[in-house]
Design a protein around this motif. Structure first.
Motif, PDB file in Angstrom:
ATOM      1  N   ILE A 142      13.477  26.057  34.945  1.00  0.00           N
ATOM      2  CA  ILE A 142      12.171  25.591  34.505  1.00  0.00           C
ATOM      3  C   ILE A 142      11.362  25.229  35.739  1.00  0.00           C
ATOM      4  N   GLU A 143      10.376  26.012  36.036  1.00  0.00           N
ATOM      5  CA  GLU A 143       9.613  25.827  37.251  1.00  0.00           C
ATOM      6  C   GLU A 143       8.152  25.560  36.942  1.00  0.00           C
ATOM      7  N   ALA A 144       7.427  25.138  37.983  1.00  0.00           N
ATOM      8  CA  ALA A 144       5.982  25.008  37.857  1.00  0.00           C
ATOM      9  C   ALA A 144       5.376  26.375  37.556  1.00  0.00           C
ATOM     10  N   GLU A 145       4.250  26.372  36.843  1.00  0.00           N
ATOM     11  CA  GLU A 145       3.530  27.578  36.431  1.00  0.00           C
ATOM     12  C   GLU A 145       4.259  28.357  35.343  1.00  0.00           C
ATOM     13  N   GLU A 146       5.334  27.818  34.813  1.00  0.00           N
ATOM     14  CA  GLU A 146       6.019  28.502  33.715  1.00  0.00           C
ATOM     15  C   GLU A 146       5.327  28.164  32.399  1.00  0.00           C
ATOM     16  N   MET A 147       5.295  29.136  31.499  1.00  0.00           N
ATOM     17  CA  MET A 147       4.690  28.912  30.192  1.00  0.00           C
ATOM     18  C   MET A 147       5.653  28.130  29.307  1.00  0.00           C
ATOM     19  N   VAL A 148       5.120  27.142  28.594  1.00  0.00           N
ATOM     20  CA  VAL A 148       5.927  26.324  27.703  1.00  0.00           C
ATOM     21  C   VAL A 148       5.264  26.268  26.326  1.00  0.00           C
ATOM     22  N   ILE A 149       6.017  25.774  25.372  1.00  0.00           N
ATOM     23  CA  ILE A 149       5.525  25.592  24.007  1.00  0.00           C
ATOM     24  C   ILE A 149       5.454  24.091  23.717  1.00  0.00           C
ATOM     25  N   LEU A 150       4.341  23.668  23.135  1.00  0.00           N
ATOM     26  CA  LEU A 150       4.170  22.284  22.707  1.00  0.00           C
ATOM     27  C   LEU A 150       4.224  22.252  21.179  1.00  0.00           C
ATOM     28  N   LYS A 151       5.201  21.571  20.638  1.00  0.00           N
ATOM     29  CA  LYS A 151       5.316  21.416  19.187  1.00  0.00           C
ATOM     30  C   LYS A 151       4.862  20.011  18.828  1.00  0.00           C
ATOM     31  N   VAL A 152       3.831  19.898  17.981  1.00  0.00           N
ATOM     32  CA  VAL A 152       3.215  18.613  17.661  1.00  0.00           C
ATOM     33  C   VAL A 152       3.268  18.391  16.145  1.00  0.00           C
ATOM     34  N   LEU A 153       3.778  17.225  15.739  1.00  0.00           N
ATOM     35  CA  LEU A 153       3.837  16.906  14.312  1.00  0.00           C
ATOM     36  C   LEU A 153       2.437  16.756  13.738  1.00  0.00           C
ATOM     37  N   HIS A 154       2.280  17.104  12.459  1.00  0.00           N
ATOM     38  CA  HIS A 154       1.013  16.901  11.769  1.00  0.00           C
ATOM     39  C   HIS A 154       0.745  15.403  11.600  1.00  0.00           C
ATOM     40  N   PRO A 155      -0.513  15.003  11.478  1.00  0.00           N
ATOM     41  CA  PRO A 155      -0.831  13.578  11.359  1.00  0.00           C
ATOM     42  C   PRO A 155      -0.252  12.951  10.090  1.00  0.00           C
ATOM     43  N   ASP A 156       0.335  11.752  10.264  1.00  0.00           N
ATOM     44  CA  ASP A 156       0.878  10.950   9.155  1.00  0.00           C
ATOM     45  C   ASP A 156       1.895  11.704   8.320  1.00  0.00           C
ATOM     46  N   ILE A 157       2.560  12.682   8.923  1.00  0.00           N
ATOM     47  CA  ILE A 157       3.465  13.530   8.156  1.00  0.00           C
ATOM     48  C   ILE A 157       4.682  12.746   7.658  1.00  0.00           C
ATOM     49  N   HIS A 158       5.152  11.779   8.450  1.00  0.00           N
ATOM     50  CA  HIS A 158       6.350  11.029   8.057  1.00  0.00           C
ATOM     51  C   HIS A 158       6.082  10.193   6.812  1.00  0.00           C
ATOM     52  N   ASP A 159       5.021   9.389   6.834  1.00  0.00           N
ATOM     53  CA  ASP A 159       4.708   8.546   5.672  1.00  0.00           C
ATOM     54  C   ASP A 159       4.347   9.389   4.452  1.00  0.00           C
ATOM     55  N   HIS A 170       0.818  -1.216   0.000  1.00  0.00           N
ATOM     56  CA  HIS A 170       0.000   0.000   0.000  1.00  0.00           C
ATOM     57  C   HIS A 170       0.848   1.262   0.000  1.00  0.00           C
ATOM     58  N   PHE A 171       2.085   1.168   0.520  1.00  0.00           N
ATOM     59  CA  PHE A 171       2.982   2.332   0.493  1.00  0.00           C
ATOM     60  C   PHE A 171       3.334   2.670  -0.954  1.00  0.00           C
ATOM     61  N   TYR A 172       3.705   1.668  -1.738  1.00  0.00           N
ATOM     62  CA  TYR A 172       4.097   1.915  -3.123  1.00  0.00           C
ATOM     63  C   TYR A 172       2.891   2.289  -3.976  1.00  0.00           C
ATOM     64  N   PHE A 173       1.699   1.827  -3.602  1.00  0.00           N
ATOM     65  CA  PHE A 173       0.492   2.287  -4.277  1.00  0.00           C
ATOM     66  C   PHE A 173       0.320   3.790  -4.054  1.00  0.00           C
ATOM     67  N   GLY A 174       0.603   4.236  -2.831  1.00  0.00           N
ATOM     68  CA  GLY A 174       0.552   5.664  -2.544  1.00  0.00           C
ATOM     69  C   GLY A 174       1.595   6.438  -3.319  1.00  0.00           C
ATOM     70  N   VAL A 175       2.779   5.843  -3.515  1.00  0.00           N
ATOM     71  CA  VAL A 175       3.837   6.484  -4.307  1.00  0.00           C
ATOM     72  C   VAL A 175       3.361   6.707  -5.740  1.00  0.00           C
ATOM     73  N   VAL A 176       2.742   5.682  -6.332  1.00  0.00           N
ATOM     74  CA  VAL A 176       2.247   5.799  -7.703  1.00  0.00           C
ATOM     75  C   VAL A 176       1.174   6.878  -7.796  1.00  0.00           C
ATOM     76  N   ALA A 177       0.278   6.913  -6.783  1.00  0.00           N
ATOM     77  CA  ALA A 177      -0.792   7.914  -6.786  1.00  0.00           C
ATOM     78  C   ALA A 177      -0.217   9.324  -6.715  1.00  0.00           C
ATOM     79  N   ARG A 178       0.795   9.522  -5.879  1.00  0.00           N
ATOM     80  CA  ARG A 178       1.403  10.855  -5.756  1.00  0.00           C
ATOM     81  C   ARG A 178       2.196  11.210  -7.005  1.00  0.00           C
TER      82      ARG A 178
END
Length: 324
Positions: free
Chosen positions: A219-236, A69-77
């Protein structure tokens, strides 16, 4: 008495002034540098150091064991890519036959192609825009607009990734609306839970970063942080696109003279660089390396990664306000 006082001050100054000068000019900077060395030592990396152009056949390493199915996706792209390119090529041929200028048209067509084909091609366009040594300045200027914000993914996906990483329980609040979204990931602002410092003794011991008490000052409690999240299925998705582009490049290399453009070499460099950016543990290690390399600088600061809460798909780091 005045003269006694003046002589005493002169004697005191001549005795202690050199010491004071030595302390503030020599000893104090040494103590400050020593404290910075303790704060930001050489990082104990969880990932290998990546150097562009040295990864070898990086794509082939990534596609080992992939199923049908991976190579089927390659052909489609590949079909989608060719379908987008045919109208562009026909338009250029017709314009050239009529003697019309094609420079403006080709730049706009490339921008539209990269935008419509998705994140891999957006990254490719960004890479092209950063290489005025290879491509025309007009094309680089046109594609520089690809550095603007990309469409964000849903909050449901972000929540799912945070739950899988067991991060939500560490936060007292989180902004569901992303602060920004790129072609690979998006970022959210959040606040650490009350009374829950993000440093643990295991982290300090395992990574030899800092003594626990010292780390709490950063880095303490109550400190503001940034969450960086990958997009879904981005690797494949990106891997599928890169394999499709590789097949197209292999076909292009059959044309006499194309080999002088080193398309395969440039594609391999771009592919390895792109896929290396999909591992957020590597980005956390690189942040630690930056913190170490610039530990003596007072004009540059970097976010501090929270390694206990970061994974390959989620990066947690301190929120730093920068000046463009």
């Amino acid at each position: 008495y005045f003269w006694y006082f003046a002589v005493g001050c002169a004697a005191f100054g001549s005795t202690y002034a050199p010491y004071a000068y030595w302390y503030y000019k020599v000893k104090e900077p040494e103590l400050w540098r020593a404290s910075r060395d303790r704060m930001f030592p050489v990082p104990n990396r969880r990932t290998e150091v990546f150097t562009a152009g040295t990864a070898g056949d990086f794509v082939s390493q990534q596609i080992e064991g992939k199923k049908f199915h991976f190579y089927f996706g390659v052909v489609a792209r590949l079909v989608a890519l060719i379908g987008h390119m045919i109208p562009i090529i026909l338009h250029l041929v017709i314009s050239y036959a009529r003697g019309e200028s094609t420079a403006f048209d080709i730049n706009d067509a490339c921008l539209q192609l990269f935008q419509e084909m998705g994140p891999t091609y957006v990254k490719l366009g960004q890479w092209v825009a950063a290489r005025p040594d290879i491509f025309s300045e007009e094309l680089c200027a046109k594609l520089s607009t690809l550095f603007d914000a990309a469409p964000p993914h849903s909050w449901e996906h972000t929540e799912k990734m945070l739950r899988e990483a067991d991060i939500l329980k560490e936060l007292s609040s989180i902004e569901k609306e992303p602060l920004n979204s790129g072609s690979v990931a998006q970022v959210h602002r959040a606040t650490l839970r009350d009374g829950k410092p993000i440093t643990s003794s295991t982290r300090s011991q395992a990574l030899s970063v800092l003594d626990k008490d010292e780390m709490l000052s950063f880095i303490e409690a109550e400190e503001m942080v940034i969450l960086k999240v990958l997009h879904p299925d981005i690797h494949d998705q990106m891997l599928t696109d890169l394999v499709a582009i590789r097949y197209l490049v292999n076909l292009a290399n059959l044309i006499p003279g194309v080999e002088f453009f080193s398309l395969s070499q440039n594609l391999e460099e771009f592919s390895s660089l792109l896929l290396s950016q999909l591992d957020l543990e590597r980005e956390a290690d690189n942040l630690q390396q930056f913190l170490h390399n610039f530990r003596y600088s007072k004009n540059v600061c970097f976010p501090i990664p929270v390694l206990d809460m970061s994974t390959k798909s989620v990066l947690v780091e301190t929120y730093e306000v920068g000046t463009p």
